[in-house]
Design an enzyme around this catalytic site. Structure first.
Site, short mmCIF file in Angstrom:
data_model
loop_
_atom_site.label_atom_id
_atom_site.label_comp_id
_atom_site.label_asym_id
_atom_site.label_seq_id
_atom_site.Cartn_x
_atom_site.Cartn_y
_atom_site.Cartn_z
N CYS A 1 0.88 -1.17 0.00
CA CYS A 1 0.00 0.00 0.00
C CYS A 1 0.92 1.21 0.00
O CYS A 1 2.01 1.15 -0.54
CB CYS A 1 -0.95 -0.04 1.20
SG CYS A 1 -0.11 -0.05 2.80
N ALA A 2 0.52 2.31 0.60
CA ALA A 2 1.37 3.49 0.62
C ALA A 2 2.50 3.35 1.63
O ALA A 2 3.66 3.66 1.33
CB ALA A 2 0.55 4.74 0.92
#
Length: 120
Positions: A80-81
Site C-alpha cells: 500500500c502506501a
C-alpha cells in the site's frame, strides 16, 4: 471495556503476518521469482505510480475480488502506501487460505525511496 486503537490493530495484524522489505521484494523481482505484487491502494494512488507488473485490487474490494484473480497457492507480496493497509490485507488473505503471502514494509513509499522502479 477497553478498546484498541488503529495502531494496536495494525500491530496485531503485523504480528500474524510475514513482512518483506522493499529490498527483499526487489530481489524477488530481479531473480524472476513467480511472485505477484498486489497493490491495495485506492485507484487515485495507483494512477500516480505503481510497481511494474503489479495487479491492483483496492483494499475495500479485496475479499470479494481476490479469488477470481489469484489462486490460494500463489506467492503474493502486498503493498500500500506505507505498509499498514497491506498488513491488514495479508492478514485477511491468510484467513482466506492464501499460503504464501507477505506485506511489504514501508509500502510504495519505501519502494520508491529505495530506488525501486515505478510505472504509471
Amino acid at each position: 471495556m477497553s478498546y484498541k486503537s488503529a495502531t494496536d490493530l495494525v500491530n496485531d495484524a503485523k504480528a500474524r503476518i510475514t513482512e518483506v522489505t522493499p529490498q527483499q521484494a526487489r530481489a524477488m523481482q530481479e531473480r524472476g521469482e513467480n511472485v505477484v505484487f498486489l497493490d491495495v491502494r485506492e485507484p487515485q494512488e495507483w494512477n500516480l505510480g505503481h510497481l511494474p507488473r503489479a495487479i491492483h485490487i483496492p483494499r475495500g474490494t479485496l475479499e470479494s475480488a481476490i479469488e477470481a484473480r489469484l489462486p490460494r497457492d500463489q506467492k503474493v507480496v502486498i503493498y500500500c502506501a506505507s505498509g499498514n493497509r497491506s498488513a491488514f490485507a495479508a492478514d485477511t488473505l491468510q484467513q482466506m487460505g492464501y499460503t504464501d503471502v507477505a506485506s511489504m514494509s514501508g509500502g510504495f513509499r519505501g519502494w520508491a525511496e529505495s530506488g525501486g522502479e515505478v510505472e504509471g
